[in-house]
Design an enzyme around this catalytic site. Structure first.
Site, PDB file in Angstrom:
ATOM      1  N   GLY A 191       0.811  -1.218   0.000  1.00 39.69           N
ATOM      2  CA  GLY A 191       0.000   0.000   0.000  1.00 39.69           C
ATOM      3  C   GLY A 191       0.841   1.262   0.000  1.00 39.69           C
ATOM      4  N   CYS A 192       1.945   1.245   0.731  1.00 34.45           N
ATOM      5  CA  CYS A 192       2.809   2.425   0.827  1.00 34.45           C
ATOM      6  C   CYS A 192       3.537   2.677  -0.482  1.00 34.45           C
ATOM      7  CB  CYS A 192       3.782   2.267   1.988  1.00 34.45           C
ATOM      8  SG  CYS A 192       2.904   2.107   3.564  1.00 34.45           S
ATOM      9  N   THR A 193       3.909   1.620  -1.174  1.00 30.77           N
ATOM     10  CA  THR A 193       4.543   1.763  -2.480  1.00 30.77           C
ATOM     11  C   THR A 193       3.538   2.312  -3.481  1.00 30.77           C
ATOM     12  OG1 THR A 193       6.096  -0.019  -1.996  1.00 30.77           O
ATOM     13  CG2 THR A 193       5.756   0.530  -4.322  1.00 30.77           C
TER      14      THR A 193
END
Length: 182
Positions: free
Chosen positions: A72-74
């Site tokens: 999700g952060c990527t």
């Protein structure tokens, strides 16, 4: 400890696979719309110190995220990266904040060609001040939350439980509406 890390990573994966709808309902300990954004002084991926004064007179998109290199952060960093020209044209700067250290941010930024600061809140003080510090299985991280701060340093919008794929486009849309209403 290994089990705690596994639970943490599983929660990040589940959060990325089934993100909640972004709301405008910050929790009680988060800064509220209209309040002055809390101060911060954090190092970016290049070791440079960043403060709100570095963004004075411009809109600031300050997004908190759980962990470098997670799904999700990527996704979130890449959507902000892909929209950075539009955001800058709209008069906004972008900073990402997590509890990861400067070295992790440097590697993350290099791998994904991130053209904006990723700030290290390794002691978690800023995440706590912004009301986004949380933990699972004893592992602390920042909840995925975005603050849109106006050129005068006040909170203009808060996005809670954001969808990492849609957050940047939501900010762009709201930024246009907020600028049109002033």
């Amino acid at each position: 400890m290994h089990r705690k890390v596994l639970l943490f990573l599983l929660s990040l994966f589940i959060g990325a696979a089934a993100p909640a709808f972004a709301t405008d309902a910050p929790t009680a300990n988060m800064p509220q719309v209209g309040q002055v954004a809390p101060d911060f002084r954090l190092q970016d991926q290049n070791g440079h110190w960043q403060t709100p004064a570095d963004h004075k007179g411009r809109w600031l998109v300050m997004y908190f995220y759980p962990k470098d290199f997670t799904v999700g952060c990527t996704t979130q960093v890449c959507t902000f990266r892909d929209d950075i020209a539009k955001l800058r044209k709209a008069g906004a700067d972008v900073v990402g904040v997590s509890l990861d250290n400067v070295k992790s941010h440097q590697e993350f930024a290099e791998k994904y060609h991130v053209p904006f600061p990723l700030l290290s809140d390794a002691d978690s003080k800023v995440a706590s001040t912004y009301g986004v510090l949380t933990s699972m299985g004893g592992v602390h991280y920042a909840k995925r939350t975005t603050f849109l701060i106006d050129p005068h340093g006040k909170i203009a919008k808060v996005y809670v439980d954001v969808d990492p794929e849609k957050n940047s486009s939501q900010v762009l849309s709201d930024l246009a509406a907020l600028k049109a209403s002033t």
